[in-house]
Scaffold this active site. Sequence first.
Site, PDB file in Angstrom:
ATOM      1  CD  GLN A  27      27.994  44.185  44.645  1.00 48.48           C
ATOM      2  OE1 GLN A  27      27.281  43.673  44.703  1.00 48.48           O
ATOM      3  NE2 GLN A  27      28.385  45.075  45.894  1.00 48.48           N
ATOM      4  CG  HIS A  74      32.107  48.711  45.787  1.00 47.85           C
ATOM      5  ND1 HIS A  74      32.181  47.900  46.079  1.00 47.85           N
ATOM      6  CD2 HIS A  74      32.682  49.039  44.275  1.00 47.85           C
ATOM      7  CE1 HIS A  74      31.803  47.355  45.247  1.00 47.85           C
ATOM      8  NE2 HIS A  74      32.545  48.352  43.697  1.00 47.85           N
TER       9      HIS A  74
HETATM   10  P1  AMP Z   1      33.089  45.454  41.551  1.00 46.90           P
HETATM   11  O1  AMP Z   1      32.531  45.102  40.941  1.00 46.90           O
HETATM   12  O2  AMP Z   1      32.174  46.395  41.845  1.00 46.90           O
HETATM   13  O3  AMP Z   1      32.748  45.002  43.278  1.00 46.90           O
HETATM   14  O4  AMP Z   1      34.727  45.951  42.197  1.00 46.90           O
HETATM   15  C1  AMP Z   1      35.426  45.286  42.891  1.00 46.90           C
HETATM   16  C2  AMP Z   1      36.908  45.867  43.024  1.00 46.90           C
HETATM   17  O5  AMP Z   1      37.266  46.024  43.594  1.00 46.90           O
HETATM   18  C3  AMP Z   1      37.232  45.790  41.515  1.00 46.90           C
HETATM   19  O6  AMP Z   1      37.637  46.124  40.945  1.00 46.90           O
HETATM   20  C4  AMP Z   1      38.607  44.863  42.533  1.00 46.90           C
HETATM   21  O7  AMP Z   1      40.145  45.092  41.679  1.00 46.90           O
HETATM   22  C5  AMP Z   1      38.885  46.343  44.206  1.00 46.90           C
HETATM   23  N1  AMP Z   1      39.737  45.227  44.472  1.00 46.90           N
HETATM   24  C6  AMP Z   1      39.288  44.263  45.115  1.00 46.90           C
HETATM   25  N2  AMP Z   1      40.366  44.081  46.090  1.00 46.90           N
HETATM   26  C7  AMP Z   1      41.180  45.319  46.758  1.00 46.90           C
HETATM   27  C8  AMP Z   1      41.897  46.207  47.739  1.00 46.90           C
HETATM   28  N3  AMP Z   1      42.426  45.368  48.645  1.00 46.90           N
HETATM   29  N4  AMP Z   1      42.208  47.659  47.071  1.00 46.90           N
HETATM   30  C9  AMP Z   1      41.639  48.429  46.312  1.00 46.90           C
HETATM   31  N5  AMP Z   1      40.405  47.550  45.229  1.00 46.90           N
HETATM   32  C10 AMP Z   1      40.813  46.343  45.884  1.00 46.90           C
END
Ligand code: AMP
Length: 124
Positions: free
Chosen positions: A98, A104
Amino acid sequence: MAYDDNNVFAKILRGEIPCKKVYEDEHALAFHDINPQAPVHVLVIPKGKYVSMVDFAAGASPAEQAGFLRAVGKTAAALGLDAGGYRILANHGANAHQEVPHFHVHIFGGKRLGPMLSGGSLPR
Ligand code: AMP
């Protein structure tokens, strides 16, 4: 873990950084992932301050939880994914990598997504 008001999704919710919005209501916001891992890769986040699934399940009101779940379904439908199918994923903590400490779910779709986890099955 305490909620960090400076995490990137908190900034998106406050309008401090932009996002490519797909769906929004009083409980949730959905937007395209900045680094897509599938032809369709959208994130759905609750508007409340919850670090992860565990925190959300324990602390969010029934209305927030139901509203969030409905928003996930509405987002997938708005993306046209219902007929072809899609995958929903939520990462919690270090083992799941994460990255963003605001709860999310990921919605993946737009192609055959293959095995559930990279690396495939464990040996039996
Ligand atoms: P997780 O590893 O489940 O916490 O996923 C976080 C996700 O957020 C990743 O897939 C990133 O590519 C995405 N992410 C990070 N910053 C942004 C942003 N500014 N807008 C859209 N997605 C983002």
